[in-house]
Design an enzyme around this catalytic site. Structure first.
Site, PDB file in Angstrom:
ATOM      1  CB  VAL A 119       3.916  -1.998   2.151  1.00 36.06           C
ATOM      2  CG1 VAL A 119       3.228  -1.617   0.860  1.00 36.06           C
ATOM      3  CG2 VAL A 119       5.384  -1.632   2.125  1.00 36.06           C
ATOM      4  CG  HIS A 120       3.597   2.389   6.194  1.00 39.04           C
ATOM      5  ND1 HIS A 120       3.170   1.138   6.613  1.00 39.04           N
ATOM      6  CD2 HIS A 120       4.266   2.922   7.234  1.00 39.04           C
ATOM      7  CE1 HIS A 120       3.565   0.944   7.868  1.00 39.04           C
ATOM      8  NE2 HIS A 120       4.238   2.001   8.261  1.00 39.04           N
ATOM      9  CB  ILE A 121       7.620   4.974   1.822  1.00 40.55           C
ATOM     10  CG1 ILE A 121       7.749   3.749   0.909  1.00 40.55           C
ATOM     11  CG2 ILE A 121       8.918   5.779   1.849  1.00 40.55           C
ATOM     12  CD1 ILE A 121       7.971   4.107  -0.555  1.00 40.55           C
TER      13      ILE A 121
END
Ligand SMILES: [Zn+2]
Length: 165
Positions: A119-121
């Site tokens: 996951v990454h923003i």
């Protein structure tokens, strides 16, 4: 209705990277430089330039842990990711003076995530009118020199600008 470009439509680009394995796990093992593109390491997460930015200063906040969604991270990691996201916007304001930001994440492949397993923003600085500009450049690879310059500016600004470390 006017078409609005969205930074979340990145399936092609992230699929392109996926062939090499989990890039976010791999870059953690490398020294920070314009090659691995990590501009800042926190305790539980790091900040990295998107190798295929939509605008100058397109950053990603990534946990060190290889987890596919926020629920699988511990609360401390989630909190640090939000803090780093906030710091990223502050740093980018100082360098690029954007008029706005897109900030968010694709959680899962059906949402358009290419690197769905880690996951990454995304944090993307925006300017009025950049949609037209970016659509004309969408198929153009960003020159390595430009990315190196962005890397140095963001890394330097992060060193000066953050006060909570
Ligand atoms: Zn990973």
């Amino acid at each position: 209705m006017k078409y609005l470009w969205s930074p979340w439509r990145m399936t092609y680009i992230e699929n392109h990277i996926r062939e090499e394995g989990c890039v976010f796990c791999k870059v953690q093992q490398q020294p920070d430089s314009p090659e691995n593109l990590i501009v800042f390491r926190g305790r539980r997460a790091f900040v990295i330039l998107n190798r295929y930015p939509y605008t100058s200063g397109h950053l990603l906040v990534v946990p060190f842990a290889h987890k596919p969604n926020l629920e699988k991270l511990d609360a401390a990691t989630r909190a640090e990711m939000m803090e780093l996201t906030t710091q990223a916007m502050s740093v980018l304001r100082g360098i690029y003076h954007p008029q706005a930001f897109n900030m968010g994440a694709n959680i899962g492949e059906a949402a358009g995530a290419g690197i769905a397993e880690h996951v990454h923003i995304h944090i993307v600085p925006r300017w009025t009118g950049d949609t037209n500009f970016m659509s004309s450049l969408a198929e153009t690879r960003v020159l390595p020199e430009a990315l190196k310059e962005t890397y140095q500016r963001v890394k330097d600004a992060w060193g000066e600008g953050t006060s909570n470390k």
